[in-house]
Scaffold this motif. Structure first.
Motif, PDB file in Angstrom:
ATOM      1  N   ASP A  12      -9.452  13.897   4.903  1.00 58.10           N
ATOM      2  CA  ASP A  12      -9.082  14.985   4.003  1.00 58.10           C
ATOM      3  C   ASP A  12      -7.769  14.690   3.288  1.00 58.10           C
ATOM      4  N   GLU A  13      -7.606  15.319   2.134  1.00 58.70           N
ATOM      5  CA  GLU A  13      -6.361  15.168   1.388  1.00 58.70           C
ATOM      6  C   GLU A  13      -5.229  15.865   2.131  1.00 58.70           C
ATOM      7  N   ILE A  14      -4.054  15.261   2.127  1.00 59.01           N
ATOM      8  CA  ILE A  14      -2.888  15.810   2.815  1.00 59.01           C
ATOM      9  C   ILE A  14      -1.677  15.763   1.890  1.00 59.01           C
ATOM     10  N   ASN A  15      -0.626  16.450   2.291  1.00 61.44           N
ATOM     11  CA  ASN A  15       0.651  16.388   1.582  1.00 61.44           C
ATOM     12  C   ASN A  15       1.562  15.385   2.276  1.00 61.44           C
ATOM     13  N   ILE A  16       2.295  14.619   1.491  1.00 58.57           N
ATOM     14  CA  ILE A  16       3.277  13.698   2.058  1.00 58.57           C
ATOM     15  C   ILE A  16       4.619  13.936   1.381  1.00 58.57           C
ATOM     16  N   SER A  17       5.673  13.532   2.037  1.00 60.77           N
ATOM     17  CA  SER A  17       7.012  13.726   1.481  1.00 60.77           C
ATOM     18  C   SER A  17       7.269  12.723   0.363  1.00 60.77           C
ATOM     19  N   GLU A  18       8.248  13.044  -0.454  1.00 57.54           N
ATOM     20  CA  GLU A  18       8.617  12.149  -1.552  1.00 57.54           C
ATOM     21  C   GLU A  18       9.142  10.815  -1.026  1.00 57.54           C
ATOM     22  N   SER A  19       9.891  10.871   0.072  1.00 55.74           N
ATOM     23  CA  SER A  19      10.440   9.637   0.647  1.00 55.74           C
ATOM     24  C   SER A  19       9.334   8.743   1.196  1.00 55.74           C
ATOM     25  N   LEU A  20       8.301   9.355   1.802  1.00 51.10           N
ATOM     26  CA  LEU A  20       7.185   8.556   2.313  1.00 51.10           C
ATOM     27  C   LEU A  20       6.389   7.953   1.161  1.00 51.10           C
ATOM     28  N   LEU A  21       6.199   8.716   0.108  1.00 53.33           N
ATOM     29  CA  LEU A  21       5.519   8.194  -1.078  1.00 53.33           C
ATOM     30  C   LEU A  21       6.261   6.974  -1.608  1.00 53.33           C
ATOM     31  N   GLN A  22       7.573   7.076  -1.686  1.00 52.41           N
ATOM     32  CA  GLN A  22       8.362   5.957  -2.206  1.00 52.41           C
ATOM     33  C   GLN A  22       8.259   4.737  -1.296  1.00 52.41           C
ATOM     34  N   ARG A  23       8.277   4.957   0.015  1.00 48.05           N
ATOM     35  CA  ARG A  23       8.155   3.824   0.951  1.00 48.05           C
ATOM     36  C   ARG A  23       6.816   3.117   0.774  1.00 48.05           C
ATOM     37  N   HIS A  24       5.752   3.894   0.585  1.00 50.84           N
ATOM     38  CA  HIS A  24       4.426   3.297   0.387  1.00 50.84           C
ATOM     39  C   HIS A  24       4.387   2.481  -0.908  1.00 50.84           C
ATOM     40  N   VAL A  25       4.976   3.016  -1.970  1.00 49.29           N
ATOM     41  CA  VAL A  25       4.971   2.311  -3.257  1.00 49.29           C
ATOM     42  C   VAL A  25       5.769   1.019  -3.155  1.00 49.29           C
ATOM     43  N   VAL A  26       6.939   1.086  -2.538  1.00 48.29           N
ATOM     44  CA  VAL A  26       7.781  -0.112  -2.400  1.00 48.29           C
ATOM     45  C   VAL A  26       7.083  -1.166  -1.546  1.00 48.29           C
ATOM     46  N   LYS A  27       6.489  -0.736  -0.447  1.00 46.07           N
ATOM     47  CA  LYS A  27       5.830  -1.673   0.471  1.00 46.07           C
ATOM     48  C   LYS A  27       4.649  -2.377  -0.193  1.00 46.07           C
ATOM     49  N   ASN A  28       3.958  -1.676  -1.071  1.00 52.04           N
ATOM     50  CA  ASN A  28       2.754  -2.232  -1.706  1.00 52.04           C
ATOM     51  C   ASN A  28       2.962  -2.492  -3.197  1.00 52.04           C
ATOM     52  N   PHE A  29       4.203  -2.702  -3.577  1.00 53.89           N
ATOM     53  CA  PHE A  29       4.551  -2.793  -4.993  1.00 53.89           C
ATOM     54  C   PHE A  29       3.827  -3.935  -5.701  1.00 53.89           C
ATOM     55  N   GLU A  30       3.748  -5.087  -5.070  1.00 50.30           N
ATOM     56  CA  GLU A  30       3.115  -6.247  -5.717  1.00 50.30           C
ATOM     57  C   GLU A  30       1.627  -6.028  -5.944  1.00 50.30           C
ATOM     58  N   ILE A  31       1.009  -5.207  -5.100  1.00 47.58           N
ATOM     59  CA  ILE A  31      -0.416  -4.899  -5.271  1.00 47.58           C
ATOM     60  C   ILE A  31      -0.599  -3.879  -6.390  1.00 47.58           C
ATOM     61  N   LEU A  32       0.253  -2.858  -6.378  1.00 44.12           N
ATOM     62  CA  LEU A  32       0.133  -1.786  -7.367  1.00 44.12           C
ATOM     63  C   LEU A  32       0.575  -2.234  -8.755  1.00 44.12           C
ATOM     64  N   PHE A  33       1.636  -3.034  -8.800  1.00 49.07           N
ATOM     65  CA  PHE A  33       2.218  -3.431 -10.084  1.00 49.07           C
ATOM     66  C   PHE A  33       2.484  -4.940 -10.089  1.00 49.07           C
ATOM     67  N   PRO A  34       1.422  -5.735 -10.191  1.00 48.58           N
ATOM     68  CA  PRO A  34       1.572  -7.198 -10.084  1.00 48.58           C
ATOM     69  C   PRO A  34       2.393  -7.833 -11.199  1.00 48.58           C
ATOM     70  N   ASP A  35       2.536  -7.151 -12.320  1.00 49.55           N
ATOM     71  CA  ASP A  35       3.301  -7.708 -13.443  1.00 49.55           C
ATOM     72  C   ASP A  35       4.752  -7.237 -13.449  1.00 49.55           C
ATOM     73  N   TYR A  36       5.173  -6.629 -12.347  1.00 52.33           N
ATOM     74  CA  TYR A  36       6.534  -6.111 -12.242  1.00 52.33           C
ATOM     75  C   TYR A  36       7.191  -6.649 -10.967  1.00 52.33           C
ATOM     76  N   ARG A  37       8.510  -6.624 -10.952  1.00 51.39           N
ATOM     77  CA  ARG A  37       9.259  -7.017  -9.756  1.00 51.39           C
ATOM     78  C   ARG A  37      10.368  -6.005  -9.518  1.00 51.39           C
ATOM     79  N   ILE A  38      10.515  -5.605  -8.266  1.00 53.85           N
ATOM     80  CA  ILE A  38      11.573  -4.656  -7.930  1.00 53.85           C
ATOM     81  C   ILE A  38      12.931  -5.348  -8.010  1.00 53.85           C
ATOM     82  N   ILE A  39      13.837  -4.743  -8.747  1.00 57.35           N
ATOM     83  CA  ILE A  39      15.226  -5.204  -8.758  1.00 57.35           C
ATOM     84  C   ILE A  39      15.966  -4.563  -7.595  1.00 57.35           C
ATOM     85  N   GLU A  40      15.793  -3.255  -7.480  1.00 55.68           N
ATOM     86  CA  GLU A  40      16.435  -2.542  -6.368  1.00 55.68           C
ATOM     87  C   GLU A  40      15.820  -1.156  -6.217  1.00 55.68           C
TER      88      GLU A  40
END
Length: 274
Positions: A12-40
């Motif tokens: 089922d769909e759930i709510n997550i915190s903004e900080s958890l959302l950010q951690r997921h995006v950062v952890k999987n950044f290369e998969i989600l945005f292969p043409d980008y690189r995190i500076i910081e």
């Protein structure tokens, strides 16, 4: 809801915190945005960034590797009317202090700094939120930056769905191919998507949603549909054809000749929203 057909399990769909959302995006950044690189992540901007001289903090400061352009990512748990204004403040501050920021950023190579200093493009903006309202989308059309909007849904068992709502490059709004294809052939199966797209074009003072049931004046809904239909490759529908399509779908509940709506009485159509 997500259904695992192999193991016959639903998530089922759930709510997550903004900080958890950010951690997921950062952890999987290369998969989600292969043409980008995190500076910081959590990149701090010091100075008169926001109103009243406040500093700011960019959720994810990145580099577009293909276009050699700085990118500002802003993430919100839910729709937030300030998400765009906040990001524009960051973009403007970067543009005003461009050389200093490039030269003082440690996670850029000398060659990357050299190219960025020569190009000196306005930062790209990528916004991620659970949903976006029409005022935010409308304002984007008047902004010079390249902008992309992503909506997300979080589910049990650490599943997250990300969907590109649309992006804007060279001052042109481009809707996602998925949305275009879903609407190109209008029938009762995708009428719900049509309705939701039409609602994006309206201020929420024009309709009411309660327990996933939409109450709206049929004429207002149709006029909004006419406006958004220009974005899609679909043939013109008359008001009668449009309402007939809704009434023949599984989402239609009933018409009411008069209903107390907000501060006035009006005729409404009741529709299930999924």
């Amino acid at each position: 809801m997500i259904l695992d057909l192999t193991n016959n399990i639903k998530f089922d769909e759930i709510n997550i915190s903004e900080s958890l959302l950010q951690r997921h995006v950062v952890k999987n950044f290369e998969i989600l945005f292969p043409d980008y690189r995190i500076i910081e992540s959590e990149y701090r901007l010091v100075g008169d960034v926001r109103k009243f001289g406040l500093s700011g903090r960019i959720d994810i400061f990145a580099l577009n590797l293909k276009e050699n352009r700085l990118v500002v990512f802003e993430l919100k748990k839910d729709n937030n009317k300030n998400i765009l204004f906040q990001t524009i403040d960051y973009s403007d501050f970067i543009s005003e202090n461009y050389n200093l920021i490039i030269l003082s950023t440690n996670n850029l190579s000398l060659s990357e700094k050299d190219i960025l200093l020569k190009n000196k493009q306005k930062p790209e903006i990528i916004l991620i939120a659970k949903n976006f309202n029409h005022p935010t989308i409308r304002r984007i059309q008047n902004i010079e930056n390249v902008i992309s909007l992503y909506e997300y849904k979080a589910f049990q068992n650490n599943f997250i769905q990300f969907e590109l709502l649309f992006n804007k490059g060279n001052n042109k709004i481009v809707f996602s191919n998925k949305e275009k294809k879903a609407i190109e052939k209008i029938d009762s199966s995708n009428v719900n998507l049509l309705i939701k797209e039409a609602l994006r074009n309206l201020d929420d003072s024009y309709y009411l949603i309660d327990s996933d049931i939409l109450a709206i004046n049929p004429t207002i809904l149709y006029n909004s549909f006419k406006e958004i239909s220009s974005h899609f490759n679909i043939s013109h529908l008359t008001k009668g054809q449009f309402l007939k399509l809704i009434r023949e779908s599984d989402f239609y509940i009933e018409d009411r000749k008069t209903m107390r709506f907000k501060d006035y009485n009006t005729s409404v159509i009741l529709i299930k929203i999924q």
